[in-house]
Design a protein around this motif. Structure first.
Motif, short mmCIF file in Angstrom:
data_model
loop_
_atom_site.label_atom_id
_atom_site.label_comp_id
_atom_site.label_asym_id
_atom_site.label_seq_id
_atom_site.Cartn_x
_atom_site.Cartn_y
_atom_site.Cartn_z
N ALA A 1 -8.51 46.86 -14.46
CA ALA A 1 -8.31 45.41 -14.62
C ALA A 1 -8.05 45.06 -16.07
O ALA A 1 -7.17 44.23 -16.37
CB ALA A 1 -9.54 44.67 -14.09
N LEU A 2 -8.79 45.65 -16.99
CA LEU A 2 -8.57 45.38 -18.41
C LEU A 2 -7.16 45.78 -18.85
O LEU A 2 -6.50 45.06 -19.60
CB LEU A 2 -9.61 46.11 -19.26
CG LEU A 2 -11.03 45.56 -19.23
CD1 LEU A 2 -11.98 46.53 -19.92
CD2 LEU A 2 -11.11 44.17 -19.86
N ALA A 3 -6.70 46.93 -18.38
CA ALA A 3 -5.35 47.38 -18.74
C ALA A 3 -4.30 46.40 -18.23
O ALA A 3 -3.31 46.10 -18.93
CB ALA A 3 -5.10 48.78 -18.18
N ARG A 4 -4.50 45.89 -17.03
CA ARG A 4 -3.55 44.92 -16.47
C ARG A 4 -3.61 43.59 -17.23
O ARG A 4 -2.57 42.99 -17.53
CB ARG A 4 -3.86 44.71 -14.99
CG ARG A 4 -3.55 45.93 -14.14
CD ARG A 4 -4.26 45.89 -12.81
NE ARG A 4 -3.86 44.72 -12.01
CZ ARG A 4 -4.51 44.31 -10.93
NH1 ARG A 4 -5.58 44.97 -10.52
NH2 ARG A 4 -4.09 43.26 -10.26
N LEU A 5 -4.80 43.13 -17.55
CA LEU A 5 -4.96 41.86 -18.26
C LEU A 5 -4.40 41.92 -19.67
O LEU A 5 -3.90 40.93 -20.21
CB LEU A 5 -6.43 41.45 -18.29
CG LEU A 5 -7.03 41.10 -16.92
CD1 LEU A 5 -8.55 41.00 -17.03
CD2 LEU A 5 -6.45 39.82 -16.37
N ALA A 6 -4.48 43.11 -20.29
CA ALA A 6 -3.98 43.28 -21.67
C ALA A 6 -2.48 43.10 -21.75
O ALA A 6 -1.93 42.91 -22.85
CB ALA A 6 -4.39 44.64 -22.21
#
Length: 244
Positions: free
Chosen positions: A111-116
């Motif tokens: 999720a963090l990679a996508r949000l970044a």
């Protein structure tokens, strides 16, 4: 609570970490449960977390410059006192040293990679620098800034983190109106969001369990704009908003 919040209008997300990205309750319960069994105490993980949570919050209020490992150790000793059992230095240190070993929620790193791809990501956490560094080996987060209790000399729901956060936004060239706060804890984060007038997203990690666990009941009014059961659901909503 829901809203028609436009997720595309924001340029930065600030995150609580422990409870939102890292499963701190599982990490704490692992140590408390082992200790309780040695002591012959027939208590569930939920019962231990509930008994523990108020002690941690109290120490953070009483001694806001105390490093988080020492907060954990002292809270553990107070828990033992309340249960009529002594917590040895070895056990107290075991909990104090355990932060880097607390597991990430399975969906956090992705999720963090996508949000970044859409936002600058900022951590505002009630732990110490070394503890978060250990956690980020699991999260693999690309964070524009990391703000810990050790950095600001205080613990949420005090406002130290958010004063530092606003200064960080200025350094990043981002207006406060372009910030969205993301957190699990109503007590530590959504109370502050309400007080500061910040839009916020509640990641309700305990949606399938009753009670607050290791987190105290909110001590003041709180609010949020959007609610999701997981970080994966939030990232899905963001991806949909930006693709639409």
């Amino acid at each position: 609570m829901t809203s028609d919040l436009d997720l595309t209008q924001y340029k930065a997300l600030s995150f609580d970490c422990y409870g939102t990205l890292i499963d701190w309750e599982t990490g704490i319960a692992e140590v408390l449960g082992q200790w309780a069994r040695v002591q012959g105490l027939d208590l569930s993980d939920e019962e231990l977390l509930l008994a523990y949570g108020d002690h941690e919050a109290a120490i953070e209020r009483e001694a806001p410059t105390t490093r988080y490992p020492d907060v954990l150790a002292t809270a553990f000793r107070r828990l033992g006192d309340g249960l009529g059992r002594q917590v040895s230095q070895e056990w107290a240190q075991r909990l104090g040293d355990s932060v880097p070993d607390w597991p990430a929620f399975p969906d956090s790193a992705d999720a963090l990679a996508r949000l970044a791809r859409h936002y600058k990501l900022i951590i505002v956490s009630n732990v110490h620098r070394d503890g978060f560094a250990g956690s980020n080996r699991q999260l693999r987060g690309d964070f524009a800034a990391i703000i810990t209790a050790e950095d600001v000399g205080g613990y949420k729901p005090a406002d130290n983190h958010f004063r530092a956060l606003y200064a960080t936004l200025t350094d990043l060239g981002i207006d406060r109106s372009e910030l969205l706060h993301v957190a699990q804890s109503l007590f530590h984060d959504h109370v502050v969001a309400k007080r500061e007038g910040l839009p916020s997203v509640w990641i309700d990690r305990r949606h399938d369990r009753s009670g607050q666990g290791a987190t105290p009941e909110p001590s003041a009014e709180w609010s949020y704009n959007l609610r999701f059961d997981s970080m994966a659901e939030f990232a899905d909503a963001v991806d949909e908003a930006f693709s639409g």
